[in-house]
Design an enzyme around this catalytic site. Structure first.
Site, PDB file in Angstrom:
ATOM      1  N   LYS A  14       0.984  -1.199   0.054  1.00 19.70           N
ATOM      2  CA  LYS A  14      -0.034  -0.134  -0.050  1.00 19.70           C
ATOM      3  C   LYS A  14       0.786   1.153   0.035  1.00 19.70           C
ATOM      4  O   LYS A  14       0.658   2.020  -0.400  1.00 19.70           O
ATOM      5  CB  LYS A  14      -1.190  -0.157   1.140  1.00 19.70           C
ATOM      6  CG  LYS A  14      -0.352  -0.098   2.569  1.00 19.70           C
ATOM      7  CD  LYS A  14      -1.554   0.110   3.495  1.00 19.70           C
ATOM      8  CE  LYS A  14      -1.108  -0.071   5.015  1.00 19.70           C
ATOM      9  NZ  LYS A  14       0.344  -0.565   5.273  1.00 19.70           N
ATOM     10  N   ARG A  89      -6.648   2.638  11.083  1.00 14.96           N
ATOM     11  CA  ARG A  89      -6.281   1.429  11.302  1.00 14.96           C
ATOM     12  C   ARG A  89      -7.390   0.945  12.108  1.00 14.96           C
ATOM     13  O   ARG A  89      -7.508  -0.403  12.554  1.00 14.96           O
ATOM     14  CB  ARG A  89      -5.041   1.277  12.159  1.00 14.96           C
ATOM     15  CG  ARG A  89      -3.829   1.598  11.440  1.00 14.96           C
ATOM     16  CD  ARG A  89      -3.509   0.345  10.795  1.00 14.96           C
ATOM     17  NE  ARG A  89      -1.864   0.082  10.891  1.00 14.96           N
ATOM     18  CZ  ARG A  89      -1.022   0.522  10.295  1.00 14.96           C
ATOM     19  NH1 ARG A  89      -1.113   1.531   9.457  1.00 14.96           N
ATOM     20  NH2 ARG A  89       0.422   0.122  10.473  1.00 14.96           N
ATOM     21  N   ARG A 128      12.523  -7.274   3.170  1.00 13.39           N
ATOM     22  CA  ARG A 128      12.393  -5.787   2.488  1.00 13.39           C
ATOM     23  C   ARG A 128      13.677  -5.254   3.081  1.00 13.39           C
ATOM     24  O   ARG A 128      14.095  -5.148   4.421  1.00 13.39           O
ATOM     25  CB  ARG A 128      10.998  -5.321   3.160  1.00 13.39           C
ATOM     26  CG  ARG A 128      10.865  -3.930   2.797  1.00 13.39           C
ATOM     27  CD  ARG A 128       9.550  -3.471   2.979  1.00 13.39           C
ATOM     28  NE  ARG A 128       9.264  -3.257   4.363  1.00 13.39           N
ATOM     29  CZ  ARG A 128       7.975  -2.601   4.784  1.00 13.39           C
ATOM     30  NH1 ARG A 128       7.206  -2.307   3.967  1.00 13.39           N
ATOM     31  NH2 ARG A 128       7.647  -2.459   6.080  1.00 13.39           N
ATOM     32  N   ARG A 161      13.833  -2.178   8.404  1.00 10.97           N
ATOM     33  CA  ARG A 161      13.052  -1.735   9.699  1.00 10.97           C
ATOM     34  C   ARG A 161      12.963  -2.561  10.567  1.00 10.97           C
ATOM     35  O   ARG A 161      13.065  -3.902  10.345  1.00 10.97           O
ATOM     36  CB  ARG A 161      11.563  -1.416   9.078  1.00 10.97           C
ATOM     37  CG  ARG A 161      11.512  -0.100   8.406  1.00 10.97           C
ATOM     38  CD  ARG A 161      10.117   0.053   7.819  1.00 10.97           C
ATOM     39  NE  ARG A 161       8.775  -0.235   8.629  1.00 10.97           N
ATOM     40  CZ  ARG A 161       7.708  -0.129   8.683  1.00 10.97           C
ATOM     41  NH1 ARG A 161       7.487   0.335   7.389  1.00 10.97           N
ATOM     42  NH2 ARG A 161       6.661  -0.437   9.439  1.00 10.97           N
ATOM     43  N   ARG A 172       2.167  -7.820  13.958  1.00 13.29           N
ATOM     44  CA  ARG A 172       1.591  -6.631  13.187  1.00 13.29           C
ATOM     45  C   ARG A 172       0.410  -7.348  12.389  1.00 13.29           C
ATOM     46  O   ARG A 172      -0.682  -6.533  12.324  1.00 13.29           O
ATOM     47  CB  ARG A 172       2.608  -6.059  12.110  1.00 13.29           C
ATOM     48  CG  ARG A 172       3.487  -4.962  13.105  1.00 13.29           C
ATOM     49  CD  ARG A 172       4.931  -4.653  12.435  1.00 13.29           C
ATOM     50  NE  ARG A 172       4.399  -3.960  10.977  1.00 13.29           N
ATOM     51  CZ  ARG A 172       5.305  -3.894  10.112  1.00 13.29           C
ATOM     52  NH1 ARG A 172       6.520  -4.642  10.175  1.00 13.29           N
ATOM     53  NH2 ARG A 172       5.119  -3.177   9.011  1.00 13.29           N
TER      54      ARG A 172
HETATM   55  P1  AMP Z   1       3.159   0.961   8.905  1.00  9.27           P
HETATM   56  O1  AMP Z   1       4.469   1.893   8.364  1.00  9.27           O
HETATM   57  O2  AMP Z   1       1.939   1.523   8.286  1.00  9.27           O
HETATM   58  O3  AMP Z   1       3.380  -0.450   8.673  1.00  9.27           O
HETATM   59  O4  AMP Z   1       3.153   1.288  10.399  1.00  9.27           O
HETATM   60  C1  AMP Z   1       4.281   1.070  11.247  1.00  9.27           C
HETATM   61  C2  AMP Z   1       4.000   1.069  12.926  1.00  9.27           C
HETATM   62  O5  AMP Z   1       3.433   2.532  13.139  1.00  9.27           O
HETATM   63  C3  AMP Z   1       2.502   0.220  13.104  1.00  9.27           C
HETATM   64  O6  AMP Z   1       2.984  -0.972  13.511  1.00  9.27           O
HETATM   65  C4  AMP Z   1       2.025   1.126  14.314  1.00  9.27           C
HETATM   66  O7  AMP Z   1       2.863   0.982  15.742  1.00  9.27           O
HETATM   67  C5  AMP Z   1       2.495   2.274  13.989  1.00  9.27           C
HETATM   68  N1  AMP Z   1       1.159   3.103  13.210  1.00  9.27           N
HETATM   69  C6  AMP Z   1       1.156   3.542  11.951  1.00  9.27           C
HETATM   70  N2  AMP Z   1      -0.002   4.048  11.595  1.00  9.27           N
HETATM   71  C7  AMP Z   1      -0.912   3.954  12.692  1.00  9.27           C
HETATM   72  C8  AMP Z   1      -2.260   4.088  12.991  1.00  9.27           C
HETATM   73  N3  AMP Z   1      -3.103   4.640  11.895  1.00  9.27           N
HETATM   74  N4  AMP Z   1      -2.809   3.786  14.024  1.00  9.27           N
HETATM   75  C9  AMP Z   1      -1.914   3.463  15.122  1.00  9.27           C
HETATM   76  N5  AMP Z   1      -0.728   2.832  15.000  1.00  9.27           N
HETATM   77  C10 AMP Z   1      -0.136   3.122  13.797  1.00  9.27           C
END
Ligand code: AMP
Length: 224
Positions: A14, A89, A128, A161, A172
């Site tokens: 995404k 989320r 990744r 990461r 996750r």
């Molecule tokens: P992502 O880069 O979207 O995979 O997000 C990495 C991490 O950031 C997630 O595992 C959460 O800890 C935090 N995070 C990102 N977006 C949100 C959101 N909308 N709500 C809560 N936590 C978030």
């Protein structure tokens, strides 16, 4: 102001699609994960509040996320629209976004749900890496850099990461699956949700998204 939302498991692609769509449709790309990582790097108060959750692969509390989104919407209020990547989320975040949209006079055009199997996601994420400077994403199996460990574009070091380890990725994913269903229902009741197959090459997935937006009358580059 128009809003597009990209839903999808971590590793569904995404982020990559959101960047391309933002460019194509002239929208601001807003990735909550990227913003939070930037806050952590800069050592801000929000960054330190988010740190413990992100390290464990848990969700950052809704109130922090909604405040952060509100600030971004207000800061960029003159833009034609946003594409959200990784937000909302939870249903609470979706409801919060509805309130914010009303406040700033925005409307949600479409919610694209990128569908992909968990095992494909795990395979993608643990392989990744990303460029520490330009953010380009590589995958050891599907899209390796020409020189291992270095970016093709600017030769900077590639980094992984810390939340892309297999155990954190599985956590996750579990959290995502728990939250995803009610969120999908929330948008499907309002006839906003479109499901797009997330398999295949980046260009193929992008084409599928654009076709589904076209079919629903929301793929208009001149639309404001
Ligand atoms: P992502 O880069 O979207 O995979 O997000 C990495 C991490 O950031 C997630 O595992 C959460 O800890 C935090 N995070 C990102 N977006 C949100 C959101 N909308 N709500 C809560 N936590 C978030």
């Amino acid at each position: 102001m128009r809003l597009l939302i990209l839903l999808g498991a971590p590793g569904s692609g995404k982020g990559t699609q959101a960047k391309l769509l933002a460019e194509y449709l002239g929208l601001v790309h807003l990735s909550t994960g990227d913003i939070l990582r930037d806050e952590m790097r800069r050592g801000t108060q929000l960054g330190s509040q988010a740190n413990q959750y992100m390290t464990a692969g848990e969700l950052v509390p809704d109130v922090l996320i909604l405040d952060m989104i509100k600030a971004k919407l207000i800061l960029d209020s003159m833009t034609r629209g946003f594409i959200f990547d990784g937000f909302p989320r939870t249903v609470a975040q979706a409801k919060g976004l509805d309130r914010l949209a009303d406040e700033v006079g925005a409307r949600i055009d479409r919610v694209i749900n990128l569908a992909i199997d968990d095992e494909v996601v795990v395979e993608r994420l643990i392989a990744r890496s990303g460029c520490s400077v330009c953010g380009a994403i590589y995958n050891d199996v599907w899209n390796p850099p020409r020189r291992a460990g270095f970016c093709d574009k600017d030769d900077s070091a590639l980094i992984r990461r810390s939340d892309d380890s297999e155990s954190v990725v599985r956590n996750r994913l579990n959290i995502y699956r728990q939250q995803a269903k009610p969120l999908e229902e929330y948008y499907s009741h309002r006839a906003l949700l479109v499901r797009v197959d997330g398999y295949g090459m980046t260009g193929q997935v992008l084409a599928r998204i654009l076709i589904s937006l076209e079919a629903s009358g929301t793929n208009d580059r001149t639309q404001v």
